[in-house]
Design a protein around this motif. Structure first.
Motif, mmCIF file in Angstrom:
data_model
loop_
_atom_site.group_PDB
_atom_site.id
_atom_site.type_symbol
_atom_site.label_atom_id
_atom_site.label_comp_id
_atom_site.label_asym_id
_atom_site.label_seq_id
_atom_site.Cartn_x
_atom_site.Cartn_y
_atom_site.Cartn_z
ATOM 1 N N MET A 79 0.808 -1.204 0.000
ATOM 2 C CA MET A 79 0.000 0.000 0.000
ATOM 3 C C MET A 79 0.850 1.266 0.000
ATOM 4 O O MET A 79 2.031 1.247 0.342
ATOM 5 N N ALA A 80 0.207 2.370 -0.376
ATOM 6 C CA ALA A 80 0.781 3.712 -0.302
ATOM 7 C C ALA A 80 -0.381 4.681 -0.242
ATOM 8 O O ALA A 80 -1.516 4.334 -0.595
ATOM 9 N N ASP A 81 -0.121 5.916 0.208
ATOM 10 C CA ASP A 81 -1.226 6.860 0.424
ATOM 11 C C ASP A 81 -1.145 8.112 -0.442
ATOM 12 O O ASP A 81 -1.816 9.099 -0.172
ATOM 13 N N GLY A 82 -0.322 8.064 -1.483
ATOM 14 C CA GLY A 82 -0.191 9.242 -2.342
ATOM 15 C C GLY A 82 1.161 9.910 -2.245
ATOM 16 O O GLY A 82 1.467 10.801 -3.022
ATOM 17 N N GLY A 83 1.984 9.480 -1.292
ATOM 18 C CA GLY A 83 3.318 10.028 -1.160
ATOM 19 C C GLY A 83 4.301 9.322 -2.079
ATOM 20 O O GLY A 83 3.922 8.593 -3.009
ATOM 21 N N GLU A 84 5.581 9.539 -1.804
ATOM 22 C CA GLU A 84 6.628 8.928 -2.616
ATOM 23 C C GLU A 84 6.478 7.408 -2.626
ATOM 24 O O GLU A 84 6.235 6.783 -1.596
ATOM 25 N N GLY A 85 6.588 6.814 -3.795
ATOM 26 C CA GLY A 85 6.462 5.372 -3.940
ATOM 27 C C GLY A 85 5.079 4.912 -4.331
ATOM 28 O O GLY A 85 4.889 3.733 -4.657
ATOM 29 N N THR A 86 4.102 5.815 -4.347
ATOM 30 C CA THR A 86 2.732 5.434 -4.680
ATOM 31 C C THR A 86 2.626 4.874 -6.094
ATOM 32 O O THR A 86 1.942 3.873 -6.336
ATOM 33 N N ALA A 87 3.312 5.509 -7.036
ATOM 34 C CA ALA A 87 3.225 5.047 -8.428
ATOM 35 C C ALA A 87 3.726 3.619 -8.562
ATOM 36 O O ALA A 87 3.077 2.782 -9.201
ATOM 37 N N ASP A 88 4.866 3.313 -7.967
ATOM 38 C CA ASP A 88 5.417 1.961 -8.083
ATOM 39 C C ASP A 88 4.494 0.930 -7.441
ATOM 40 O O ASP A 88 4.333 -0.187 -7.960
ATOM 41 N N ASP A 121 -0.199 8.137 14.778
ATOM 42 C CA ASP A 121 -0.378 9.238 15.723
ATOM 43 C C ASP A 121 -1.657 9.983 15.366
ATOM 44 O O ASP A 121 -2.509 9.469 14.616
ATOM 45 N N ALA A 122 -1.798 11.188 15.880
ATOM 46 C CA ALA A 122 -3.024 11.947 15.680
ATOM 47 C C ALA A 122 -3.297 12.271 14.213
ATOM 48 O O ALA A 122 -4.442 12.547 13.833
ATOM 49 N N GLN A 123 -2.258 12.255 13.363
ATOM 50 C CA GLN A 123 -2.439 12.547 11.942
ATOM 51 C C GLN A 123 -2.902 11.349 11.128
ATOM 52 O O GLN A 123 -3.352 11.499 9.993
ATOM 53 N N SER A 124 -2.790 10.161 11.699
ATOM 54 C CA SER A 124 -3.087 8.939 10.935
ATOM 55 C C SER A 124 -4.516 8.860 10.414
ATOM 56 O O SER A 124 -4.741 8.314 9.324
ATOM 57 N N PRO A 125 -5.528 9.388 11.133
ATOM 58 C CA PRO A 125 -6.885 9.348 10.565
ATOM 59 C C PRO A 125 -7.089 10.265 9.369
ATOM 60 O O PRO A 125 -8.104 10.158 8.680
ATOM 61 N N SER A 135 -8.697 12.282 -1.695
ATOM 62 C CA SER A 135 -7.835 11.640 -0.704
ATOM 63 C C SER A 135 -6.890 10.665 -1.384
ATOM 64 O O SER A 135 -7.299 9.871 -2.247
ATOM 65 N N GLY A 136 -5.614 10.703 -0.984
ATOM 66 C CA GLY A 136 -4.629 9.817 -1.590
ATOM 67 C C GLY A 136 -4.949 8.355 -1.390
ATOM 68 O O GLY A 136 -4.997 7.569 -2.342
ATOM 69 N N ILE A 137 -5.186 7.952 -0.141
ATOM 70 C CA ILE A 137 -5.435 6.541 0.127
ATOM 71 C C ILE A 137 -6.744 6.091 -0.515
ATOM 72 O O ILE A 137 -6.835 4.981 -1.045
ATOM 73 N N LYS A 185 -4.263 8.781 5.868
ATOM 74 C CA LYS A 185 -3.167 7.824 5.855
ATOM 75 C C LYS A 185 -3.686 6.421 5.535
ATOM 76 O O LYS A 185 -4.893 6.166 5.540
ATOM 77 N N VAL A 186 -2.751 5.507 5.288
ATOM 78 C CA VAL A 186 -3.126 4.153 4.890
ATOM 79 C C VAL A 186 -4.033 3.488 5.920
ATOM 80 O O VAL A 186 -5.053 2.877 5.581
ATOM 81 N N LEU A 187 -3.679 3.602 7.208
ATOM 82 C CA LEU A 187 -4.457 2.929 8.238
ATOM 83 C C LEU A 187 -5.924 3.353 8.228
ATOM 84 O O LEU A 187 -6.830 2.524 8.384
ATOM 85 N N SER A 188 -6.170 4.647 8.026
ATOM 86 C CA SER A 188 -7.553 5.132 8.050
ATOM 87 C C SER A 188 -8.354 4.591 6.866
ATOM 88 O O SER A 188 -9.510 4.176 7.030
#
Length: 381
Positions: A41-50, A295-299, A266-268, A302-305
């Motif tokens: 998985m990836a959420d839109g950051g670096e590595g998402t394309a691959d 952490d508080a930013q994960s929701p 949303s990226g994810i 991010k991938v987990l959310s």
């Protein structure tokens, strides 16, 4: 038992595929007949394309484009299907392409990102996914627009170089030579920040410093971006100044919102929709996801959310294995993640944890699957 493994990478230590490999070994140790479904998985950051190229069995294509300082760079894009491509802005206009001593958002351009979009449109892809993380630019998308045939001129009718320092000089935007395929392009821009184009929380004030902008340069850039937003409203009757997300990546979305069928997403969620994640959940009994730090930013995109919410809709239990936990980590439970298993098992420095990440993750996976077995045993008593 059917287990779906869908972790993000642990930045600086482990790729998604390596984490999946270690989790699979532990799962098969405790549940010998389990079926494993692997979804990096990836959420839109670096590595998402691959990641998406791998999942969609697409192809990776290299091409030379204009870098953020105007020099040639070798970038790439991914073809996911005959009609769909994915582009990472960082591959053409990313901060890592600019040496520390040369970082100056007055001088950088997003021209190369526009060239990548032109490449995929010429290939016949009308659906474009654009990941905008890691940008080096604060040019309001001037560069990308210029690569697609838009020209900018000053009060004397002279052409302007499409870089941040010229935002305040724009007196006319010419679209007569715009690349014809752009109008029909459906562009999904992965964006998980809500920053507007201008203001204290806008593109320049919030993201300009990390791109090398000094206090004086940021004041100048903010004035230029304010003029740019006002001019667009005057010429095109579109107001992006306070639009949520318009300030991401130095305003790269502006020309696409103007001249194509573009939207911020949303990226994810974009990743999950593109790979048809709901279909992959069919018949799954357990999902294990993960990321380097919760952490508080994960929701917030991010991938987990994204994974947690998709699992909750299908009443599938989801656990997260993580490098570490920060303040507010428990908020991820509201997104459908049922449990968090940190891999750090003792007090240690970050470099120690990274150096021993394989051993730590394997140990945490073992503990996690033992708890899952215990829960099954209690249920079956």
């Amino acid at each position: 038992m059917k287990i779906l493994l869908a972790p993000d990478s642990f930045k600086g230590s482990m790729t998604s595929n390596h984490i999946i490999e270690l989790l699979s070994l532990s799962a098969q140790k405790h549940f010998k007949d389990c079926e494993i479904v692997s979804v990096p998985m990836a959420d839109g950051g670096e590595g998402t394309a691959d990641v998406m190229i791998e999942i969609m069995h697409g192809s990776r294509k290299s091409c030379n484009v204009t870098g953020p300082l105007g020099e040639p760079v070798e970038a790439f894009y991914g073809i996911l299907s005959p009609s769909t491509a994915i582009i990472e802005m960082a591959a053409a206009s990313g901060l890592p392409l600019v040496p520390q001593e040369k970082r100056n958002p007055l001088e950088t351009t997003s021209y190369g990102t526009g060239e990548l979009i032109r490449h995929v449109l010429e290939e016949g892809c009308q659906n474009i996914i654009l990941a905008i993380g890691g940008s080096a630019t604060n040019d309001g998308g001037m560069g990308a627009a210029a690569a697609l045939g838009v020209t900018f001129s000053d009060k004397d009718g002279l052409p302007l170089e499409p870089v941040g320092k010229n935002l305040g000089k724009i007196h006319q935007i010419h679209t007569e030579q715009i690349f014809p395929k752009l109008a029909d392009a459906k562009i999904t821009i992965m964006c998980d920040v809500k920053n507007p184009l201008i203001g204290e929380n806008g593109a320049t004030r919030i993201f300009g410093p990390q791109k090398g902008g000094t206090k004086e340069q940021l004041v100048f850039l903010e004035e230029g971006m304010t003029h740019y937003a006002s001019f667009i409203k005057k010429q095109f009757n579109k107001d992006f100044s306070s639009m949520e997300g318009a300030g991401a990546a130095g305003g790269i979305s502006i020309p696409f919102l103007l001249f194509s069928n573009a939207r911020l997403s949303s990226g994810i969620q974009t990743v999950l929709d593109t790979i048809h994640f709901d279909a992959l959940l069919e018949g799954v009994d357990l999902v294990i996801t993960g990321e380097g730090r919760v952490d508080a930013q994960s929701p917030n995109g991010k991938v987990l959310s994204g994974i947690g919410r998709a699992c909750r809709e299908r009443n599938i239990p989801a656990a997260a294995i993580v490098g570490g936990m920060g303040n507010g980590a428990q908020n991820i439970y509201d997104c459908g993640i049922d449990s968090i298993m940190p891999i750090v098992n003792n007090a240690m420095e970050l470099d120690t944890a990274i150096r021993n990440c394989d051993e730590l993750l394997s140990d945490a996976a073992d503990r996690m699957f033992r708890f899952i077995k215990m829960g099954i045993h209690i249920t079956n008593r």
